[in-house]
Structure formats: structure tokens, C-alpha cells
Design a protein around this motif. Structure first.
Motif, PDB file in Angstrom:
ATOM      1  N   ASN A 167       0.819  -1.218   0.000  1.00 36.02           N
ATOM      2  CA  ASN A 167       0.000   0.000   0.000  1.00 36.02           C
ATOM      3  C   ASN A 167       0.851   1.266   0.000  1.00 36.02           C
ATOM      4  O   ASN A 167       0.331   2.370   0.165  1.00 36.02           O
ATOM      5  N   GLY A 168       2.182   1.093  -0.189  1.00 37.32           N
ATOM      6  CA  GLY A 168       3.064   2.245  -0.273  1.00 37.32           C
ATOM      7  C   GLY A 168       3.687   2.669   1.041  1.00 37.32           C
ATOM      8  O   GLY A 168       4.574   3.538   1.059  1.00 37.32           O
ATOM      9  N   VAL A 169       3.228   2.091   2.151  1.00 37.32           N
ATOM     10  CA  VAL A 169       3.796   2.436   3.455  1.00 37.32           C
ATOM     11  C   VAL A 169       5.252   1.985   3.504  1.00 37.32           C
ATOM     12  O   VAL A 169       5.591   0.875   3.097  1.00 37.32           O
ATOM     13  N   VAL A 170       6.120   2.871   4.007  1.00 34.85           N
ATOM     14  CA  VAL A 170       7.546   2.576   4.128  1.00 34.85           C
ATOM     15  C   VAL A 170       7.893   2.479   5.617  1.00 34.85           C
ATOM     16  O   VAL A 170       7.427   3.290   6.428  1.00 34.85           O
ATOM     17  N   GLY A 171       8.684   1.497   5.975  1.00 38.28           N
ATOM     18  CA  GLY A 171       9.074   1.338   7.372  1.00 38.28           C
ATOM     19  C   GLY A 171      10.348   0.544   7.495  1.00 38.28           C
ATOM     20  O   GLY A 171      11.010   0.215   6.497  1.00 38.28           O
ATOM     21  N   HIS A 172      10.722   0.222   8.706  1.00 40.47           N
ATOM     22  CA  HIS A 172      11.908  -0.605   8.936  1.00 40.47           C
ATOM     23  C   HIS A 172      11.672  -1.462  10.168  1.00 40.47           C
ATOM     24  O   HIS A 172      10.898  -1.109  11.054  1.00 40.47           O
ATOM     25  N   THR A 173      12.336  -2.616  10.206  1.00 38.25           N
ATOM     26  CA  THR A 173      12.222  -3.564  11.307  1.00 38.25           C
ATOM     27  C   THR A 173      13.617  -4.016  11.707  1.00 38.25           C
ATOM     28  O   THR A 173      14.415  -4.413  10.841  1.00 38.25           O
ATOM     29  N   ALA A 174      13.913  -3.929  12.992  1.00 43.09           N
ATOM     30  CA  ALA A 174      15.186  -4.459  13.479  1.00 43.09           C
ATOM     31  C   ALA A 174      15.146  -5.981  13.370  1.00 43.09           C
ATOM     32  O   ALA A 174      14.184  -6.614  13.826  1.00 43.09           O
ATOM     33  N   LEU A 175      16.145  -6.567  12.763  1.00 45.65           N
ATOM     34  CA  LEU A 175      16.156  -8.011  12.567  1.00 45.65           C
ATOM     35  C   LEU A 175      15.998  -8.752  13.888  1.00 45.65           C
ATOM     36  O   LEU A 175      15.286  -9.757  13.968  1.00 45.65           O
ATOM     37  N   ALA A 176      16.634  -8.255  14.931  1.00 47.25           N
ATOM     38  CA  ALA A 176      16.565  -8.918  16.236  1.00 47.25           C
ATOM     39  C   ALA A 176      15.180  -8.846  16.848  1.00 47.25           C
ATOM     40  O   ALA A 176      14.839  -9.658  17.709  1.00 47.25           O
ATOM     41  N   GLU A 177      14.357  -7.871  16.402  1.00 43.56           N
ATOM     42  CA  GLU A 177      13.022  -7.689  16.978  1.00 43.56           C
ATOM     43  C   GLU A 177      11.921  -8.251  16.099  1.00 43.56           C
ATOM     44  O   GLU A 177      10.750  -8.204  16.486  1.00 43.56           O
ATOM     45  N   ALA A 178      12.253  -8.789  14.944  1.00 45.25           N
ATOM     46  CA  ALA A 178      11.240  -9.301  14.019  1.00 45.25           C
ATOM     47  C   ALA A 178      10.622 -10.575  14.576  1.00 45.25           C
ATOM     48  O   ALA A 178      11.313 -11.573  14.797  1.00 45.25           O
ATOM     49  N   THR A 179       9.316 -10.560  14.812  1.00 42.74           N
ATOM     50  CA  THR A 179       8.619 -11.725  15.333  1.00 42.74           C
ATOM     51  C   THR A 179       8.440 -12.762  14.228  1.00 42.74           C
ATOM     52  O   THR A 179       8.704 -12.497  13.043  1.00 42.74           O
ATOM     53  N   VAL A 180       7.954 -13.935  14.620  1.00 42.59           N
ATOM     54  CA  VAL A 180       7.727 -14.999  13.642  1.00 42.59           C
ATOM     55  C   VAL A 180       6.740 -14.539  12.574  1.00 42.59           C
ATOM     56  O   VAL A 180       6.966 -14.738  11.374  1.00 42.59           O
TER      57      VAL A 180
END
Length: 500
Positions: free
Chosen positions: A315-328
Motif C-alpha cells: 500500500n506504499g507504506v515505508v518502514g523498517h524492522t530491526a532483525l533482532a526484533e522481528a517476530t515470527v
């Protein structure tokens, strides 16, 4: 090809209905993977749904949520047989349920203390939440005070079993595990040769995953939720092992930890990625299976000590996720732009090219056990049996024996030197504890390594007098064979062979 207009309209209506359902679920806080319970008369309880989706229950590990939900269903069905709703349970109901679940001859599927304790812990969590919010008047799970290992007082369910035993724990020696993999997952016959009637699929994926658990000791969910970027690539000195890192969000303790996988296993994983995994990805791309998925397409990475995955949603939303915090769940939605289109970052894929759910590995192991039973029963009195957690237990056993060997033989330590070494670096028990990620040494000793907790491995290994250098594979095999003969619960091969 002509299009059936009515069929097209029906499809649009269905899609609109699903879209509306998704919006409503999002509004009330129901997310993919959340359990929904139906009563025998097909009703949904609003309070239970709120507990399952919005309380601390929703933050439990996926495996724990699934197990607890099973426990809730059993107790609620028991209450239903008494004409009661879950919120009407009394302490007498719980004690009667405990009797039926663990002792009653009327129950053909009684459970032991450990399984009962898990269930009563699940019920204590639910009813404590319900009492605090005044959905029920009294907690049917009575509590008592006990003194913990460090002297602190804590509350535990009064119905908690005191006889929770580890008798169900089993181990495999390396050669028994290898036989199980070859026959159960790779489709070989009792003679060790390929079986031309074998119709198994993704054998390289299944064998690589099982070998990863046995080689590294990681838990099922930890290994099952690895991303392709997390496959170990740092080769240790000597080249026999690679170091990898488990993200905090996927470990049971919620602490990041290093794991070690043998170079052979890393090679198996890379072989799987380049062959059958690449094949199912290409097939999924060709049929448009990834089109329309709620993916987060990773565009780039930043950071070294704290790796951030920058992504863009459909939908065009841009974000970031810390690899260590990425849930299953978050990991399953991460994709990367490959040479021929988007492909999952999730390492283990099913035949459709989609992330293979962690719970589905249980079925893979069950199928392998059934095949071992069918193929090996004619030539073995006890064909090898394995579960994902047994692979972890077996890793602990192997590492304890090997680490004792390293300290006693390869380093040539005297008893005094070994005592100093323990003070400085810790003994093999604590090394295995660290590898498994256990908070308590007692868990490592008395559950994972119960067969050898009271054995003197030093004297066991001292029976062999090889030349300078490490014990040969044959000598280590004899060590494990002796352990299997002298300890309950360790599966080996020799003693189980029967005459044709």
C-alpha cells in the motif's frame, strides 16, 4: 477464453466480504494466527476472544499459545459436559478435572505430571486475568506459596503435580539419528540404499532442517523461523563449525544467543536453497502466487551491530524492522526482490513456495517416524523414533561427551589443571547450558541430560587409550553405545538388530 459474468460477480462479492471481514477483525484487534474458540453450540464468547487476542496471552510464543489453547478446549469441554460455561467453573470442577485427566480409569488418554502442570498453568493465567477484570467472581485455580531455588516465595497452583517426571524424554546416538534421517526423511531402505518406491518431496529441505536441530540444539521455532540472511556464514577456526545468531524475538527466553552448526549442515542448507527452494520460488512466481500477498518488500539494510531491514508495503507504506526484533509473524511477511521477482526471506518454504509454518514440522517428523517403523521393523526390534525436541536433547548429550573428551584428552589436563580450567571457563555442563540457552543449570542436568547426570564421563572415556589426538569416530560410537546400554532412554542401533 469467455468469462462467466455471474461467476465474476460472485467472486467480487466474496472478495469484498473477505475484505470487510479483515477490516472488522483489525478494528476489534483480531490478527492472523489468533485462536478463536467456538462452543459446542457454535457460539463465540466475547470475553474469551478478548483474552486470546488482547491480553498477555497474545504475546506468548506461538507454540505456547497453541498448547494453551488445546488445554483450554479440554477443560471447557469437561465443563460443558457438566452444563457449565467456562466462567462458571469452581475449584471443585478443577479438582475433578485433575482426577479425570491424570488418574481416572474412565479416561483412556491420561497424562503425566508435566503435561498436567502445563494445563493448570494455562488455566491459572486465564482465570487470574478474568478475576482482575471482574469477569468471574473467584479463581477456580487455588494457589499456594512455595520457596523457589533462590529462596524467594512465589505462588503456584495448588493442583500442580509434584511427580512431574522426565520419563518421556528420549535421546538418539549420532548413528541412530543418521539412520532415522536416511530412512524416514531421505527415503532409503533398510539396506541403506535408495528406495525406488519412495515418493517423498522436499527431502533435502526436511533432512537439512532435522540435521540443523541435531547439530546446533536450537528449538523448533528458533530453527524454523530463520531467514535466508541468518544462515550461518562465519566459519570458525578449523572450518568444522559455523557461528550463527538467533534473534531475541524468536527465542524462548527472549534473549539473543549464538548457535553453532557444523559445516556439513551449512552445506546441506545451502544446497537446499540453491535447488528445491529455488525451484518452488520460481514456480510460485510463474503462477503469480506472491501477487497480492501482504508482503513487506525489503529494499535495503542499514546498521552493523543492530541490523535494520528497510521495507516497502504494497500500500506504499515505508518502514523498517530491526532483525533482532522481528517476530515470527513479521518474518513470514518479509520478501526480497530476486532476479525473477519477489521471493520470501523465510528460509524454509512449502511446495507452494510459501513460508512453511513452524508447527508443520511436527507432521514431517511424525511421517518420518511412521516410515521408519514400517521399513525397519522387520530388521530392528526398536526402530529409531525422533521428534524436534528429541533432536535438541540428543545434541546436548553429544556435546557433553565431546566437551568432556576435549577437556580430558585433547588438552591433556591433569585433575588439578582441570579444576583451574573449570574456575576460569566453566565445566562442560555449563558450556552445554549456554549452547542450549537454559537459564538454570538444573534444567540442563536433570531433564536434558538425565541419563548421564550421575555418570562419570571421565572414567567412561578413560577406557579408551588412543594415540595422541582426538578419539576416532569409531571410538566415539562405542562411547555412545555404552551410554545407551547403561542408561534408560537413549536409542542406539546395535542392540536392536534382530535376525531376519
Amino acid at each position: 477464453m469467455p468469462i462467466d459474468r455471474q461467476l465474476a460477480k460472485d467472486r467480487v462479492s466474496v472478495l469484498a466480504g473477505w475484505e470487510d471481514l479483515a477490516v472488522r477483525e483489525e478494528r476489534v484487534g483480531i490478527h492472523p494466527g489468533d485462536p478463536i474458540l467456538l462452543s459446542p453450540d457454535y457460539r463465540i464468547d466475547d470475553v474469551l476472544s478478548r483474552y486470546l487476542c488482547k491480553s498477555s496471552f497474545a504475546r506468548l510464543a506461538q507454540e505456547t499459545k497453541r498448547n494453551y489453547t488445546d488445554d483450554y478446549c479440554l477443560f471447557f469441554d469437561f465443563l460443558w459436559g457438566r452444563g457449565k460455561w467456562w466462567s462458571e467453573a469452581s475449584s471443585d470442577d478443577l479438582w475433578d478435572f485433575e482426577d479425570w485427566r491424570t488418574r481416572s480409569p474412565r479416561n483412556p488418554a491420561r497424562v503425566g505430571g508435566a503435561r498436567w502442570n502445563r494445563g493448570v498453568a494455562a488455566l491459572a493465567r486465564l482465570y487470574e486475568w478474568a478475576v482482575q477484570r471482574e469477569y468471574v467472581l473467584a479463581n477456580p485455580v487455588l494457589m499456594r506459596t512455595v520457596i523457589g531455588r533462590t529462596g524467594e516465595a512465589r505462588l503456584v497452583p495448588a493442583a500442580r503435580a509434584k511427580n512431574a517426571r522426565t520419563s518421556e524424554v528420549r535421546w538418539l546416538t549420532p548413528r541412530a539419528f543418521r539412520r532415522w534421517v536416511d530412512v524416514g526423511l531421505r527415503g532409503r531402505g533398510a539396506d541403506g540404499l535408495p528406495d525406488l518406491r519412495w515418493a517423498g518431496r522436499l527431502a533435502d529441505r526436511n533432512a537439512a532442517f532435522a540435521d540443523l536441530l541435531f547439530s546446533s540444539g536450537v528449538r523448533l521455532t528458533e530453527g524454523a523461523s530463520l531467514l535466508t540472511v541468518e544462515v550461518p556464514r562465519l566459519q570458525l577456526e578449523g572450518g568444522r563449525y559455523y557461528a550463527g545468531r538467533l534473534a531475541r524475538a524468536v527465542t524462548k527466553s527472549k534473549r539473543a544467543r549464538t548457535f553453532y552448526a557444523s559445516s556439513v549442515v551449512v552445506g546441506e542448507i545451502e544446497g537446499y536453497v540453491e535447488s528445491s527452494r529455488a525451484r518452488v520460488v520460481r514456480r510460485a512466481q510463474a503462477v503469480g502466487r506472491y501477487d497480492g500477498l501482504p508482503m513487506r518488500l525489503v529494499t535495503h539494510e542499514t546498521g552493523r551491530r543492530r541490523l535494520l531491514l528497510h521495507w516497502r508495503a504494497r500500500n506504499g507504506v515505508v518502514g523498517h524492522t530491526a532483525l533482532a526484533e522481528a517476530t515470527v509473524d513479521e518474518r513470514m511477511r518479509l520478501f526480497l526482490e530476486g532476479p525473477t521477482g519477489p521471493e520470501p526471506l523465510w528460509l524454509w518454504l512449502n511446495e507452494a513456495g510459501l513460508p512453511f509454518q513452524p508447527a508443520s514440522w511436527e507432521g514431517v517428523f511424525r511421517t518420518a517416524n511412521e516410515r521408519c517403523e514400517n521399513v525397519l521393523a522387520p530388521v530392528m526390534s526398536e526402530p529409531p523414533l525422533c521428534t524436534p525436541h528429541m533432536a535438541r536433547h540428543s545434541f546436548a548429550l553429544v556435546m557433553l561427551v565431546v566437551l568432556n573428551h576435549i577437556m580430558d584428552r585433547r588438552m591433556g589436563l591433569t585433575p588439578e589443571e582441570r579444576r583451574d580450567f573449570r574456575l576460569l571457563y566453566g565445566d562442560p555442563w555449563r558450556m552445554v547450558q549456554d549452547l542450549l540457552g537454559h537459564a538454570q543449570l538444573e534444567t540442563t542436568k536433570h531433564i536434558y541430560l538425565a541419563p548421564v547426570a550421575d555418570l562419570q564421563l571421565r572414567s567412561l572415556l578413560a577406557d579408551f587409550q588412543p594415540a595422541d589426538g582426538p578419539l576416532s569416530e569409531g571410538e566415539l560410537t562405542e562411547v555412545f553405545a555404552r551410554l545407551a546400554r547403561e542408561s534408560e532412554g537413549i536409542q542406539d542401533l546395535d542392540d536392536h538388530l534382530v535376525a531376519r
